[in-house]
Design an enzyme around this catalytic site. Structure first.
Site, PDB file in Angstrom:
ATOM      1  N   GLN A  24      35.522  73.349  16.666  1.00 52.60           N
ATOM      2  CA  GLN A  24      35.260  73.591  18.071  1.00 52.60           C
ATOM      3  C   GLN A  24      33.837  74.114  18.169  1.00 52.60           C
ATOM      4  O   GLN A  24      33.357  74.820  17.279  1.00 52.60           O
ATOM      5  CB  GLN A  24      36.233  74.608  18.665  1.00 52.60           C
ATOM      6  CG  GLN A  24      37.648  74.086  18.829  1.00 52.60           C
ATOM      7  CD  GLN A  24      37.808  73.199  20.063  1.00 52.60           C
ATOM      8  OE1 GLN A  24      36.947  72.380  20.363  1.00 52.60           O
ATOM      9  NE2 GLN A  24      38.906  73.353  20.771  1.00 52.60           N
ATOM     10  N   SER A  25      33.134  73.761  19.261  1.00 47.60           N
ATOM     11  CA  SER A  25      31.707  74.072  19.362  1.00 47.60           C
ATOM     12  C   SER A  25      31.419  75.557  19.499  1.00 47.60           C
ATOM     13  O   SER A  25      30.403  76.043  19.005  1.00 47.60           O
ATOM     14  CB  SER A  25      31.090  73.322  20.541  1.00 47.60           C
ATOM     15  OG  SER A  25      31.206  71.927  20.348  1.00 47.60           O
ATOM     16  N   THR A  26      32.280  76.310  20.177  1.00 49.58           N
ATOM     17  CA  THR A  26      32.039  77.734  20.403  1.00 49.58           C
ATOM     18  C   THR A  26      33.327  78.516  20.181  1.00 49.58           C
ATOM     19  O   THR A  26      34.429  77.969  20.252  1.00 49.58           O
ATOM     20  CB  THR A  26      31.539  78.004  21.838  1.00 49.58           C
ATOM     21  OG1 THR A  26      32.581  77.645  22.769  1.00 49.58           O
ATOM     22  CG2 THR A  26      30.286  77.185  22.138  1.00 49.58           C
TER      23      THR A  26
END
Length: 343
Positions: A24-26
């Protein structure tokens, strides 16, 4: 369709492990966008349906909270290493953007997969990078994913720039200034903090030297505030001895003169892949709005202070080696000589 997928999965692939890459990006997405994470972990059953035993499916999820455009993802590097050593029969990811949004990383993975006869599987199907048509499709998916990232960045940056040009962008102010609940910038109500800032500017106006200001602060044993920027004490005031770099930052910061400024520096990518932060001349700043909020000095005084410090020492890119060189026109005491390295 399923028969075609199973034709791509050969016995030689099943002798090796299946690697499921989850990202997941963040960290915010990790906690809030849980459905995407569940879908990614659910690809384990896809590998089992293709013929891999459940215990042969290895999950790499150490990059949760890491951007796909980042080049220092430990989990992705491990994945590439396992593929390169021929340990992987198939690499599974929900979509191309989960694996990489950087064309260089993506095409490197495709090249290694083609050389080691490793398959790639996403939510849409199974691909063999050694086959031209499959590799072409995967390349297009990677390009589209990178373009999507560019559009997202441009949209976000456009909104930030518009707010900055109006002076409405909330940027963490330096110590001595705070935001109210209404979103306006005011002087810190802590009188001790105000006294320290006023003393700093008054002493520099009297001496004309950042080094001399530091020396007087040490002589008078004055403690100066800093605001903790990260960690468990983020936002709290920390008190300590005044140093040369703290004086220079105060003198060069237009917020102390009541001006809103944005775009005072820019990040440049170096040839070695690293980055450096470079200060820009005032006429290249994105936004400069004088008298946008209360300050400790006037704009004219700020300009005079900046001219004084520049006359003593030419500005240099942040992090440049020559910034550690001592200015022979500065005071020669050991205190300031040591402080120059952190200016």
């Amino acid at each position: 369709m399923m028969n075609d997928l199973h034709q791509k999965v050969q016995a030689s692939h099943l002798k090796r492990d299946a690697y499921l890459y989850v990202r997941q990006s963040t960290l915010r997405q990790v906690f809030e966008n849980t459905e995407s994470t569940k879908r990614q972990y659910g690809l384990r059953q896809r590998a089992v349906a293709l013929g891999w035993a459940d215990e042969r499916v290895i999950v790499i999820d150490s990059d949760l909270g890491q951007s796909g455009a980042s080049s220092d993802r430990e989990g992705f590097q491990r994945l590439v290493a396992e593929v390169g050593m021929g340990h992987a029969g198939i690499v599974l990811g929900l979509e191309v953007s989960r694996l990489a949004r950087n064309s260089m990383d993506w095409h490197r993975l495709l090249e290694i997969c083609a050389l080691t006869a490793t398959l790639i599987c996403d939510e849409d199907g199974v691909y063999d990078p050694a086959h031209f048509n499959d590799r072409l499709l995967l390349g297009l998916k990677g390009t589209m994913s990178e373009a999507e990232l560019h559009v997202l960045r441009a949209r976000l940056q456009g909104g930030i720039l518009n707010k900055a040009r109006r002076g409405e962008l909330e940027i963490r102010p330096p110590v001595g200034l705070i935001y109210t609940s209404e979103g306006t910038v005011v002087l810190d109500p802590d009188q001790q903090v105000q006294h320290c800032l006023r003393w700093l500017f008054a002493t520099f106006a009297r001496t004309g030297s950042a080094c001399a200001t530091v020396r007087f602060a040490r002589t008078e044993e004055l403690a100066f505030p800093r605001r903790c920027a990260k960690g468990v004490h983020k936002g709290e005031l920390l008190w300590g001895a005044l140093d040369h770099s703290q004086v220079l930052r105060a003198l060069h910061n237009p917020r102390y003169a009541g001006a809103f400024a944005y775009g005072r520096s820019q990040t440049r990518r170096n040839v070695d892949g690293g980055t450096s932060l470079q200060r820009l001349p005032q006429d290249e700043w994105v936004t400069l709005i004088p008298d946008s909020h209360p300050g400790y000095i006037s704009w004219d005084t700020s300009a005079t202070n900046n001219a004084c410090t520049r006359a003593r020492r030419p500005s240099a890119p942040i992090g440049a080696a020559d910034r550690r060189a001592r200015d022979p026109r500065c005071c020669k005491d050991s205190l300031c000589a040591g402080a120059m390295a952190g200016a």
